[in-house]
Design a protein around this motif. Structure first.
Motif, PDB file in Angstrom:
ATOM      1  N   PRO A  33       0.836  -1.201   0.000  1.00  0.00           N
ATOM      2  CA  PRO A  33       0.000   0.000   0.000  1.00  0.00           C
ATOM      3  C   PRO A  33       0.874   1.254   0.000  1.00  0.00           C
ATOM      4  CG  PRO A  33       0.109  -0.941   2.207  1.00  0.00           C
ATOM      5  CD  PRO A  33       0.937  -1.834   1.325  1.00  0.00           C
ATOM      6  N   THR A  44      -5.418   3.138  -6.155  1.00  0.00           N
ATOM      7  CA  THR A  44      -5.020   3.270  -4.754  1.00  0.00           C
ATOM      8  C   THR A  44      -6.145   3.820  -3.887  1.00  0.00           C
ATOM      9  OG1 THR A  44      -4.022   5.362  -5.422  1.00  0.00           O
ATOM     10  CG2 THR A  44      -2.540   3.494  -5.070  1.00  0.00           C
ATOM     11  N   ARG A  87      -9.738   3.889  -1.767  1.00  0.00           N
ATOM     12  CA  ARG A  87     -10.367   2.906  -0.891  1.00  0.00           C
ATOM     13  C   ARG A  87     -11.373   2.093  -1.672  1.00  0.00           C
ATOM     14  NH1 ARG A  87     -10.937   3.496   4.372  1.00  0.00           N
ATOM     15  NH2 ARG A  87      -9.729   5.031   5.500  1.00  0.00           N
ATOM     16  N   ASN A  88     -11.730   0.945  -1.108  1.00  0.00           N
ATOM     17  CA  ASN A  88     -12.801   0.128  -1.682  1.00  0.00           C
ATOM     18  C   ASN A  88     -12.515  -0.375  -3.080  1.00  0.00           C
ATOM     19  OD1 ASN A  88     -14.245   0.744   0.656  1.00  0.00           O
ATOM     20  ND2 ASN A  88     -15.173   2.530  -0.295  1.00  0.00           N
TER      21      ASN A  88
END
Lengths: 298, 248, 259
Positions: free
Chosen positions: B55, B69, B71-72
């Motif tokens: 990450p 990159t 979220r979700n």
């Protein structure tokens, strides 16, 4: 007390000799000293004229039954003076053989473990489910058997096995017992059940298995069976008493007397007579098979 | 036109060490971009970030304009579209070559076994490995294993290929066969981001070369310019060391 | 090779002679190696041994799966899975810590005592459950060691293909992990085979208990030799086969550039 009794006996004998029973005269049968060492008058007793019998306190059923009394007070206790119960009845039967009336019998309470230790006794004979063992016979005189211990089946009330009345009826049930005991041999050779036998290290584990319904019947010697069914289990029952296996040692109960007591052969004689005339069997039937609800399974 | 890969201001630290300190790179469709730089300069880390194996701490990475990159994002789905080949091959030792190559398509893409096997055989044949189909990795040379690793990545039909120093662990005589495969891919138009020490090769196939130094792209440009006329001093020093080591 | 044979013969002959010529040998032989009692006891003990085998086969199958589940749960990453990891850790600590015989007897004699409807009463069943609970704790740790020994680059390679975490575990990590830990797994299973004897404390008569019954009847220890022979007959083929499997698989680990 014993020394006085012995002295008195000696005096009696000497007096009789002095009175001169010449050759040819037959000894008078009643009362006075004759050559029969077991005649009532010749007996060496703790209290002359009385037969002092010892037992444990508490005195449990089915060996002693009836109400509490004398020193035998409290729950589960039974007064030996009642003449009720297997050992109670046997004791009074032996007393009668020795020539004593009921009123001549006195009872004393003696702890179980002290009964067969070496040393002077305050009883003429003692009985409290004492099993014969060579070790015990070293410190005291143990009489012949008045009860050959048999194996019995313990079960839970209300289960199908509880209604079985014959030996053959047991075959289809599952049995358990302690390892290395006569009980195991009896299961294998006498009952011959179709289901595999369960074996436990301790009787306690076997009892738990019975409660768990992992076994239908627990085979153990009758005294223990009675105790389990009536004391340890709240819903237990003795299904019945089993015939003995051919192999295995026969455990039996003996009466305890002081080491070297002259009374021992008299007690043995009394037991022999009671056995021969069927009295012992009757007592067993009345107080074990019936009163204790433990029928013989054949 | 939207870049195939757009890396914007990416920072990445491991513990107290900040490996990537604000990287900006773009890779256009059907282009091959080579990353060069000293060991530890962050090339591998950067590639692993693009593949979402690591990450990022800050910054963005976009693939075909989509921010991966964010979220979700379904990372597995992203990874299916991006292939990566590692320096240490990382073949699965308990599986045959064919099984190595068909694992991804069968399980991640849910392709039927027959279809996956056919595609795998086709690729293996194309790269000269057909006869090794049922061998286990321990029976192959390093060069063969690395080629299988490339085939394994290609079997997923990725849009983008990331190559992380794929020849560095090979004996010199085996390097050529792997470079041949990569050349092939570049010529067929695969979009590629390649970290490499092979300067000669980079010069040959790269559309652009980026020099990664101390966590940043210090200099980038067409290979001829970078290799013959670098602007930055550190680039010059790096290239001089490479030449002295006989690697160019 | 010849030297190996000669030295083996010499050593074992020497030991054998020392034993056979020791002063107590005749009575020990009579007490432990009585041929007649061996022949007489063997059939019953062999029959009882069937129970050991049944328990072992069923328990082993369940343990292999259950322990893997525990090991996987224990390796779930991230703070959200902390309670699950904690439960797995507590489980392995408790069931490795309590003596196996306690677990077996308490379950086999205790749970049926609750007399709950629908729950099996059989002592064999609960003894097997006890063995499963205990051995899964040990085997889970063995699996965990195996999983952790697989180089992280293998996981990276699998994830980079787009495989999910579970798929990676299933197709890439666990197969390799298991191959690596076959010797300690085998150790645990040999232990399990012998611990099937513990079921006897809850009543059922298996091979060791049957030997004990015969010992009490004959006052001779030879029946235990019968039991030992049977256990060895089960274990030794297992160890030899497994060694062969390990040797065959070992070389595959070396390749593929795993450090």
């Amino acid at each position: 007390m014993r020394t006085r009794a012995v002295a008195m006996a000696l005096v009696t004998v000497l007096a009789a000799a002095a009175c001169g029973s010449s050759k040819g005269t037959t000894a008078s049968p009643a009362g006075s000293a004759g050559s029969n060492p077991c005649a009532k008058g010749n007996l060496t007793l703790v209290t002359p004229g009385q037969l002092t019998i010892g037992t444990d306190n508490p005195a449990f059923d089915p060996y002693f039954q009836g109400p509490t009394g004398h020193e035998w007070k409290g729950q589960f206790n039974h007064d030996p003076y009642n003449d009720q119960g297997f050992e109670d009845a046997t004791a009074y039967a032996v007393a009668e053989q020795l020539g004593f009336q009921k009123s001549d019998v006195n009872w004393v309470a003696v702890p179980f473990n002290n009964s067969y230790k070496p040393g002077p006794k305050n009883f003429d004979f003692y009985l409290a489910q004492v099993s014969y063992s060579p070790q015990r016979a070293q410190g005291a005189d143990l009489s012949d058997s008045y009860y050959d211990v048999q194996q019995a089946v313990v079960a839970l009330q209300g289960t199908p096995i509880a209604n079985v009345t014959t030996l053959a009826g047991l075959k289809s049930y599952r049995f358990g017992t302690q390892i290395g005991t006569t009980s195991y041999d009896v299961i294998k050779s006498v009952i011959q059940p179709t289901q595999s036998t369960q074996v436990y290290d301790t009787l306690n584990a076997a009892l738990q298995a019975l409660k768990n319904k992992q076994i239908d019947g627990l085979v153990v010697d009758f005294p223990t069976a009675y105790y389990m069914a009536n004391v340890q289990l709240s819903n237990g029952t003795v299904v019945g008493i089993l015939p003995s296996a051919d192999s295995g040692s026969k455990e039996h109960f003996s009466m305890v007397l002081q080491k070297g007591s002259p009374l021992t052969q008299c007690v043995n004689g009394a037991l022999s007579a009671l056995r021969a005339d069927g009295t012992l069997a009757q007592i067993q039937d009345r107080w074990l098979n019936q009163a204790a609800h433990a029928p013989n399974l054949q | 036109m939207t870049a195939a890969i757009a890396i914007e201001g990416v920072h990445k630290s491991f513990g107290s060490v900040e490996v990537l300190q604000g990287v900006d790179v773009e890779v256009q469709e059907r282009n091959a971009v080579c990353l060069i730089g000293a060991s530890g300069s962050g090339k591998s880390t950067l590639l692993r970030c693009v593949n979402l194996l690591e990450p990022v701490d800050s910054g963005r990475i976009l693939v075909h304009g989509d921010e991966i990159t964010a979220r979700n994002v379904d990372a597995n789905r992203v990874r299916r579209r991006i292939g990566i080949v590692f320096q240490a091959f990382n073949l699965f030792p308990h599986m045959s070559v064919l099984e190595n190559v068909t694992l991804g398509p069968r399980k991640a893409l849910k392709a039927p076994k027959r279809e996956a096997t056919d595609r795998a055989t086709e690729l293996l044949t194309r790269f000269g490995l057909a006869d090794k189909r049922d061998e286990y990795p321990d029976r192959l040379s390093g060069g063969q294993q690395q080629r299988v690793a490339i085939v394994r990545a290609l079997a997923m039909e990725p849009d983008i290929m990331l190559l992380d120093e794929v020849t560095s662990a090979l004996d010199p005589e085996l390097v050529g066969e792997v470079l041949g495969v990569i050349r092939d891919l570049a010529q067929s138009g695969m979009t590629m981001l390649i970290a490499t020490h092979e300067m000669g090769f980079a010069r040959e196939i790269a559309d652009r070369v980026c020099f990664l130094d101390q966590g940043r792209i210090l200099e980038q440009g067409p290979p001829e310019r970078i290799f013959t006329d670098p602007v930055e001093v550190r680039t010059q020093e790096f290239l001089r060391r490479i030449i002295e080591a006989g690697r160019m | 090779m010849a030297t190996a044979v000669i030295s083996t013969v010499v050593v074992f002959t020497a030991i054998g002679l020392a034993v056979v010529n020791s002063p107590g040998w005749p009575s020990v032989r009579e007490a432990f190696l009585n041929g007649e009692i061996f022949r007489a006891s063997f059939p019953d003990i062999a029959r009882a041994f069937v129970l050991n085998i049944k328990i072992f086969l069923v328990a082993e199958a369940v343990i292999l799966v259950f322990a893997l589940a525990i090991a996987v749960l224990r390796s779930l990453p991230g703070p959200v899975f902390f309670p699950i990891r904690a439960i797995a850790i507590i489980y392995t600590d408790v069931f490795r810590g309590v003596p196996t015989i306690l677990v077996v007897t308490m379950l086999a004699l205790g749970v049926p005592g609750l007399q709950l409807t629908g729950i099996p009463v059989s002592a064999v069943f609960w003894a097997a459950v006890g063995l499963i609970l205990v051995y899964s704790a040990y085997v889970a740790e063995v699996y965990r060691a195996g999983i952790e020994s697989v180089h992280p680059s293998q996981e990276a390679a699998a994830r980079s293909l787009g495989l999910s975490r579970l798929q990676t575990l299933r197709y890439v990590i666990v197969p390799q992990a298991v191959r690596r830990v076959i010797p300690p797994l085998l150790n645990d299973f040999i232990g399990l085979q012998k611990d099937t004897a513990l079921v006897a404390f809850a009543g059922p008569v298996e091979a060791l208990r049957q030997a004990g019954i015969d010992e009490a009847a004959n006052f001779n220890f030879t029946p235990y030799v019968c039991t030992a022979v049977l256990f060895l007959a089960l274990t030794i083929p297992l160890t030899r086969t497994t060694d062969w499997l390990i040797a065959r698989d070992r070389r595959r680990r070396a390749a593929s550039g795993v450090a």
